[in-house]
Design an enzyme around this catalytic site. Structure first.
Site, short mmCIF file in Angstrom:
data_model
loop_
_atom_site.label_atom_id
_atom_site.label_comp_id
_atom_site.label_asym_id
_atom_site.label_seq_id
_atom_site.Cartn_x
_atom_site.Cartn_y
_atom_site.Cartn_z
N HIS A 1 46.13 9.18 -25.01
CA HIS A 1 44.64 8.91 -24.78
C HIS A 1 44.31 8.01 -23.69
O HIS A 1 43.38 7.64 -23.71
CB HIS A 1 44.20 8.32 -25.96
CG HIS A 1 43.81 9.40 -27.18
ND1 HIS A 1 44.83 9.98 -27.71
CD2 HIS A 1 42.80 9.66 -27.76
CE1 HIS A 1 44.35 10.94 -28.61
NE2 HIS A 1 43.03 10.88 -28.75
N GLU B 1 40.96 23.48 -27.90
CA GLU B 1 40.74 23.30 -26.40
C GLU B 1 41.12 24.68 -25.62
O GLU B 1 40.43 25.19 -24.85
CB GLU B 1 41.52 21.97 -26.13
CG GLU B 1 40.98 20.71 -26.61
CD GLU B 1 41.50 20.34 -27.80
OE1 GLU B 1 42.03 21.04 -28.50
OE2 GLU B 1 40.94 19.22 -28.44
C1 LIG Z 1 44.05 18.36 -29.25
C2 LIG Z 1 43.15 17.02 -29.73
N1 LIG Z 1 41.81 17.19 -29.95
C3 LIG Z 1 40.85 16.58 -30.04
C4 LIG Z 1 41.40 15.17 -30.65
C5 LIG Z 1 40.22 14.27 -30.85
N2 LIG Z 1 40.39 14.03 -32.52
C6 LIG Z 1 41.27 12.93 -32.99
S1 LIG Z 1 41.06 13.31 -34.65
C7 LIG Z 1 40.17 14.66 -34.59
C8 LIG Z 1 39.67 15.22 -36.04
C9 LIG Z 1 40.95 15.52 -36.47
O1 LIG Z 1 40.38 16.15 -37.76
P1 LIG Z 1 41.50 16.64 -39.01
O2 LIG Z 1 42.48 17.15 -38.48
O3 LIG Z 1 40.66 17.02 -39.99
O4 LIG Z 1 42.06 15.10 -39.36
P2 LIG Z 1 41.38 13.89 -40.04
O5 LIG Z 1 40.91 12.99 -39.03
O6 LIG Z 1 40.30 14.60 -40.90
O7 LIG Z 1 42.47 13.46 -40.92
C10 LIG Z 1 39.69 14.99 -33.33
C11 LIG Z 1 38.84 16.12 -32.84
C12 LIG Z 1 42.61 14.90 -30.55
N3 LIG Z 1 43.16 13.74 -30.92
N4 LIG Z 1 43.63 15.85 -30.01
#
Ligand SMILES: Cc1ncc(C[n+]2csc(CCOP(=O)(O)OP(=O)(O)O)c2C)c(N)n1
Ligand SMILES: Cc1ncc(C[n+]2csc(CCOP(=O)(O)OP(=O)(O)O)c2C)c(N)n1
Ligand SMILES: [Mg+2]
Ligand SMILES: [Mg+2]
Lengths: 325, 332, 325, 332
Positions: free
Chosen positions: B129, B60
Site C-alpha cells: 500500500h 479492479e
Molecule cells: C485488490 C484490493 N482492492 C481494494 C482494496 C481495499 N480494501 C481493503 S479491505 C477492503 C474490503 C474487503 O472486504 P471483505 O473482503 O468483505 O473483507 P472484510 O474487510 O469485510 O473483512 C477493500 C476494498 C485492497 N486492499 N485490495
C-alpha cells in the site's frame, strides 16, 4: 424490436454470410499456405452459424467484441472483404491501416470493437460498452464473443457480477468448440459453464451452434429482452473448429482424432445443414445457391487480388496513432 | 488567492468537468457515499447521482476493462483506483487494451479515460500500500502520465486529463491530500508536457516529480543558505516529458539531480537522467545523479520506512558534493 | 483424522482462543487510539468463532492464508501475543522483524502463510499450497480465509476451477460479514456466493459463523474429507465485524445502523454464546472462565509492555531480505 | 563442441534439474502433450508425468498465484507463460506477492520459483504478442531477471534460476528458439550478475541484452571493417546487474551504446546508461547512447514492424557518429 429472421431475404442473408465467412477463411488459409500472409491466423470455419445467427439479430449501433478467432465475427457484423484482406496482409487500406492484423481487426463503422489477442481480454470492453449504452439511455445491446477456454479467465466473473448487479444490456456468447488450443474443454473447465453464469443470477442458455436458425431465434429473443433492460444473458453455443488452433497447427492427432473432425464436417456442418433446409423448404434452389456461392468466391478472389496489389503503410505511419489528437 | 487542499482541488476539477460534459462518469470502490477512503470525492454522488458516480465491487481488472469499453463507445470514464499498488491488477486492461487500441485500430478507435490513483510511502502502510509505480506505466506507449505536485497542479492536470482523448494515468500523493495551495477560483487547465520552473538557480538543477518537488524545494532552501543556487523544476507530466525545459536548465547549471519516489533502479529517474546525459552531455560538469526510493519493498516499521525515501537533507548533501566536484572521487 | 472438538479441554481451548483474539484486538485498538501504533489496522472482533472453529480443526502442518483482517487467524493458528504485538509496533522481535506489520503478519512456524493487503490476493497462494501438498503426497490441508468482498476478485474463480479439476485439499472459507469497507454485500455480490462455488463442482456449505461449535463441527468434517482427497470445499460463514472497516472508521451510520451493530454484539456474540453453553453444560464455571479471561488480559498487558519496550530493527536491516541467500 | 538449439538447451536444463530435484515441477498452458506452442518442452511429460508437467486452464493470474503458494511451502515451480505480453495479467501475483514475501516476512518465507517467458518482435504477431517487458519486472525489488542471448546462456541461466531461492523471471527470445550454439555435454551453471565480454574492443562498448547481443556483434563486425574496434558485452542478468564489468569497459573505451528490445523510454537502456554516466562520467568522451524499441505499440504490418527494433546497421551508424565526435552537434 428484433425478431428471428423468417422471410426469404433474411434466410438468404444468413446463408450468404455463412458462405462469405467460409470463403474468407479458405482464402486466408491459402494465403498462409502460399506464404503470402504475414504471421499466423486462427480460422473460424465450422463455427459460422454462431457469428451469423447472433449478428443477424443485431443492428449497426449494437456492438460486438471479438477474439483471436475473429474473422467470422467481423464478416458477420458487416465488414467488407477488401478492407479485411488488406488488413490481413498489413496493407494501408486495411480496417486498421495494417497495424492490427488478423488478431486485432476491428470495424467500428459496423460496431465491431475489435478482435483481441488476449484470451478473455474483451470481456471488460463488452460489458463497459453495455454500461455506456445504459448510462446514455440508449437501447443498444453488446455481444461479447469468447471461447470455452476464456471461461478460465477471472475477468469474466468480475464483469458478469457487475453486469448482473446493474442489469446491463450485454450478452455473453461462449463459443464452445471443445478445445482451447490443444486441450479438450473438459480438461480445463470444471463443473458447468452455464451454471457459472446462473450463479451470478444471469439467465443462461445452451444452444446447438451448428444450427443457424436456432441460434438466431434465441439471439433475437434475448437481444429484444436486453434492449428492454432485462439483460444480461449468457449463451453457450456448442460448435467446432475445422482447422487447427491456428493455420500452422497441422498435425492434430495427438489431441483429437480425424474421425471426430470428419463427423463434425460431414454430419453437422452449419452451411450444409442450412442449405438443405433452404432447398427442402423451397426457399431457394440449388442453382440459386450455387450462383450465390460463385458470386462470393468471385468477390473474395477480387478482394485478395486487390489486397495483394495494395500498398503498405508508409514508414511515417509507424509512430502515428500512438496518441489521439 | 484562496487556498484549498489537494483533495478539494481534485474534487473541484472532476465536478467542473462532470458539469461541463455529460459523458464523464466516475467508477471505483466506495467512491459514492463514502467518497473514497481518502474522502477526495465526497459530495459528488449527491450532485451527480449514482449513475455517474458508481460504486463497484472489488474487481479492479473488471471495472478497468469496463472503462475501456465505455471509453471506446463514447463515454469518458474516470476510474478510481484506491491504491497505486493495485495497478498491478489492472495492467492487462491498461497496457494491453487501453494503451494500444488507438494504434492497433489505425487511429479509428479512441480510449479517452482517466485512471486516478496514488503513490507515496511513509504512511506505515507496508509493502502493498505504499508503492510509487509511475515508471511502469510511463514505459508503455499510448499512456500519458501526470504527477501533480500541489493542489494547483492536481486541479489543472486533472481537467486536462479528462478532456484528453487518450488514457491518462494520474498519480496523486496520498500524503498531500490535506496540503493547501493557492488555487484560482477561475477555470484553468495545465497543458501536458510543459514543465514548471518552480525556482530559478545557477549552480545545479533539481528535478523532482510529485511529492519530490517539495523535497527538492526544501533542499534548495538548505543549499541557498550555503550559497548554492539551485534551480527546481517540476516536469508535471512524465509522458509527455518536457525535455526541452529540463535540458535548457541543465545547460545553464551544468549539474543535475533527478528525484522521484519510485524505486530507483529501472525507474523514472533513469529515463530523465539519460536524456539529460544524451542531450546536454557537453555542458555537464558532473554526472547527473538520481535519487529514487531504495530498491526494497516498503518496510512497515517506521524505523526502516523513513530510510527508504529521498529527503531534503539527502538531496542537499548530494548537491553539495556535485557542486564541490567531489563526485569525481565518489564515483570511481 | 480430525474430528469435531468435544471434550472439556478442547472446549476450553476454543473459548480461550476466542477470548485471546478479542483481547488482542481490544488491546490493539487501544494502542491505535493512544497513537502508539503506526498505521491503521482492521479488527477481527465479532468474527472469532470463524477463525477458531476452523483452526481448531487444523494441525501445524496444515496451512492457512489470511487477509488484511488477519489478527484473528494468526492467533487462532497458534501465534504468540509478544511476537504479534512486536510486529504491530514495527519492532525487530515481531514475527516479520517489523517489516510486515498488521497487514502482512505471518507465522510460518504454525503454518500461517501470512496476512495479505491485496483483497483476494492469497487465493492463489492457498490453492498452490494445496497443490504442493498433493504433489508431495502429504495429507496436509490448506484453508484460504477471505471476505465477502473478495468474491469479486476474478482470481477466486480461476483457482477454484483448478482446485476442482485437480481435487486439491483446499477449503475456501468466505467470511461474510455483510460488508466490504463501506458497502453492503448485496450491493456488490449478484446471485449466490455458494452457487458460484457449486458451479465449479465444488461442494459448498453455509454456516452460522457466530456458533463456534457449528463451525468447528463442519470444518472438522471437511478437513477430514479433504485429507482423503475429497476436496476442495467451500464454506460461507455468516458473521459480523464489530468495529469499523479499520480502526479509523468511527462514524459508520451512513452505511450501517447502530441498532444493527447492537443486535449482533448483544444477541449473537460468539463468545457470550459459547460461554453460556459451557456454563449451562457444566463444562466450566463462571469463575473458571473469569479466571481464564483475567489470565489472558494479563498476558496481553505483559506482551504489550514488552513490545513497547522492544527495539526497532536496526537501520542495516532496511535492505536485508530483499533476496534470500 | 556439439551444437544445440536454444529450445533444446532450455529443455535440457529443465529436465536435468527435474531429475536432480523432485520438488521442481512445471505448470502452464499446453506444456504437457503439446510441449508448448513453441515445442520447447516437448518430451518432458513423457519422462516426468502429468504430476510434474501440468497443463493448466488459461488462468495466468491463477496459476501464477498457485506457483507462489507452492514455492512458499516447499516446492520449486517453473511457470510457463506462453507470451511475455501476458505478464501484465500476472503482475499482482508476481510483484505484490512473489517479489515481496521474503522481505515482508522478515526473511522467514521464501519463494523459489522461475517464471519463464519470452520477448521479441518481428514475428508479425502484432501489439499483444510481441512485447519485450523486462523493464517492468526489473523495476520491482525482489525479482531477479535473466536474459539469455544464446542456447549456452539459456541452459546455464535456467539451471541457476531453478536453484535460486528467489523468484526469477527469464525472458527467452521467441525468434531464437531454433538458433544453435555450442553447448557442453557436461553440466554447467552460469552465475547471475556476471556479464560476459563477447568481444574485446578499444573504441566503443556495445552493451546488448538477449537478441540484441547478436545485433551488437553484427554491428561490431561492420565497424571492424571500418577500423572501429567495438567491445561487445552481454550482462546476461539485468537484476542483478554486473555494473562493474560494464563500467570498466566504458572506462577503457570512453564511449558506449546500450541496446535492448524493450521500448526505449523508461526502459532497460535508461538504467544501464544512467549507471555508466554516473560511475564512468569522467572517462566518457561522448554521451552514452541508448537504443531500444520505438515507443509505439508493435505494429502488425511487416512494412512498419521492422522499423521498430534496433538493427546492426542502425547501431553501427550511431557508433560511427559517437566515434567521430559528431554527437556534439547531433545532440544539441
Ligand atoms: C485488490 C484490493 N482492492 C481494494 C482494496 C481495499 N480494501 C481493503 S479491505 C477492503 C474490503 C474487503 O472486504 P471483505 O473482503 O468483505 O473483507 P472484510 O474487510 O469485510 O473483512 C477493500 C476494498 C485492497 N486492499 N485490495
Ligand atoms: C491471456 C492469454 N493466454 C493465452 C493465450 C494463448 N492462446 C491463444 S488462443 C488460446 C486458446 C483459446 O481457447 P478458446 O477460448 O476456447 O478459443 P478457441 O481458440 O477455441 O476459439 C490460447 C491459450 C492468449 N492469447 N491470451
Ligand atoms: Mg475453444
Ligand atoms: Mg466483508
Amino acid at each position: 424490436m428484433a425478431k428471428a429472421k423468417t422471410n426469404t431475404e433474411d434466410y438468404l442473408q444468413m446463408y450468404r454470410q455463412m458462405v462469405r465467412i467460409r470463403t474468407f477463411e479458405d482464402t486466408a488459409n491459402q494465403l498462409y499456405l502460399s506464404a503470402k500472409m504475414p504471421g499466423l491466423t486462427h480460422m473460424y470455419s465450422g463455427e459460422e452459424a454462431v457469428a451469423v445467427g447472433i449478428c443477424e439479430a443485431l443492428r449497426d449501433s449494437d456492438h460486438i467484441t471479438s477474439t483471436h478467432r475473429g474473422h467470422g465475427h467481423c464478416v458477420a457484423k458487416g465488414a467488407e472483404f477488401k478492407q479485411m484482406f488488406c488488413e490481413l496482409l498489413g496493407k494501408a487500406e486495411g480496417y486498421c491501416r495494417g497495424k492490427g492484423g488478423s488478431m486485432h481487426i476491428a470495424d467500428q463503422s459496423h460496431g465491431n470493437l475489435g478482435a483481441n489477442a488476449i484470451v478473455g481480454g474483451s470481456m471488460g470492453i463488452a460489458t463497459g460498452s453495455a454500461l455506456r449504452a445504459k448510462l446514455q439511455g440508449r437501447d443498444d445491446v453488446t455481444v461479447c464473443f469468447f471461447g470455452d477456454g476464456a471461461t478460465a479467465q477471472g475477468l469474466m466473473y468480475e464483469v458478469m457480477n457487475m453486469a448482473a448487479l446493474w442489469k446491463l444490456p450485454v450478452i455473453y456468447a461462449c463459443e464452445n468448440n471443445g478445445y482451447s488450443e490443444y486441450t479438450k474443454t473438459e480438461e480445463i473447465a470444471a463443473g458447468s459453464i452455464t451454471a457459472r453464469a446462473e450463479a451470478f443470477g444471469i439467465e443462461a442458455h445452451q444452444v446447438d451452434g451448428q444450427d443457424v436458425l436456432a441460434v438466431n431465434a434465441l439471439a433475437a429473443k434475448l437481444v429484444a429482452r436486453a434492449r428492454k433492460g432485462e439483460g444480461p444473458f449468457f449463451i453457450e453455443l456448442m460448435t467446432y473448429r475445422y482447422h487447427g488452433h491456428h493455420v500452422g497447427d497441422i498435425n492434430r492427432e495427438y489431441y483429437r482424432s480425424k474421425a471426430e473432425e470428419k463427423d463434425w464436417r460431414e454430419n453437422r456442418d452449419p452451411i450444409i445443414r442450412f442449405r438443405a433446409h433452404l432447398v427442402a423448404e423451397g426457399i431457394a434452389s440449388e442453382e440459386d445457391l450455387d450462383a450465390l456461392n460463385a458470386q462470393i468466391a468471385a468477390d473474395a478472389a477480387e478482394a485478395v487480388a486487390y489486397a495483394e496489389a495494395a500498398a503498405y503503410p508508409p514508414a511515417e505511419e509507424v509512430d502515428m496513432h500512438v496518441f489521439a489528437a | 488567492m484562496r487556498e484549498i487542499t489537494l483533495s478539494q482541488a481534485v474534487n473541484e476539477a472532476i465536478a467542473e468537468e462532470m458539469r461541463r460534459d455529460p459523458t464523464v462518469f466516475l467508477m471505483g470502490e466506495d467512491v459514492a457515499e463514502a467518497g473514497t477512503p481518502f474522502k477526495v470525492l465526497a459530495g459528488l454522488v449527491e450532485e451527480f447521482g449514482t449513475d455517474r458516480v458508481i460504486d463497484t465491487p472489488i474487481s479492479e481488472p473488471g471495472f478497468m476493462g469496463m472503462a475501456v469499453g465505455a471509453a471506446m463507445t463514447g463515454a469518458r470514464p474516470i476510474v478510481d483506483l484506491m491504491f497505486g499498488d493495485f495497478i498491478f491488477l489492472i495492467m492487462d486492461q491498461l497496457c494491453n487494451q487501453a494503451a494500444k487500441t488507438h494504434y492497433m485500430s489505425g487511429g479509428k478507435l479512441t480510449v479517452p479515460l482517466v485512471l486516478r490513483t496514488n503513490l507515496g510511502a511513509t504512511r506505515r502502510s507496508a509493502a502493498q500500500h505504499s508503492q510509487s509505480l509511475q515508471a511502469l506505466v510511463a514505459h508503455i506507449p499510448g499512456l500519458k502520465v501526470a504527477m501533480p505536485s500541489s493542489a494547483y497542479e492536481a486541479k489543472g492536470l486533472m481537467k486536462t486529463a479528462i478532456r484528453d482523448n487518450n488514457p491518462v494515468v494520474i498519480f496523486e500523493d496520498k500524503l498531500m491530500y490535506q496540503d493547501k495551495a493557492p488555487v484560482p477560483e477561475e477555470e484553468y487547465l495545465i497543458p501536458f508536457g510543459v514543465a514548471n520552473v518552480k525556482r530559478e538557480g545557477r549552480d545545479i538543477t533539481l528535478i523532482g516529480t510529485s511529492s519530490m518537488v517539495q523535497v527538492a524545494e526544501k533542499a534548495a532552501e538548505i543549499l541557498a543558505r550555503e550559497g548554492i543556487s539551485a534551480e527546481v523544476i517540476d516536469p508535471r507530466t512524465i509522458v509527455p516529458l518536457d525535455e526541452k525545459t529540463l535540458i535548457e536548465s541543465v545547460k545553464k547549471t551544468s549539474r543535475a539531480i533527478v528525484i522521484d519516489e519510485g524505486h530507483q533502479s529501472y525507474g523514472v529517474t533513469a529515463e530523465i537522467a539519460s536524456r539529460l546525459n544524451e542531450k546536454a552531455f557537453y555542458h555537464l560538469d558532473a554526472p547527473v545523479l538520481r535519487m529514487g526510493a531504495m530498491d526494497v519493498p516498503v518496510p512497515f516499521s517506521p524505523a526502516l520506512e523513513d530510510l527508504t525515501v529521498p529527503t531534503p537533507e539527502a538531496v542537499a548533501e548530494k548537491a553539495r558534493m556535485l557542486c564541490a566536484g567531489e563526485m569525481i572521487h565518489a564515483a570511481e
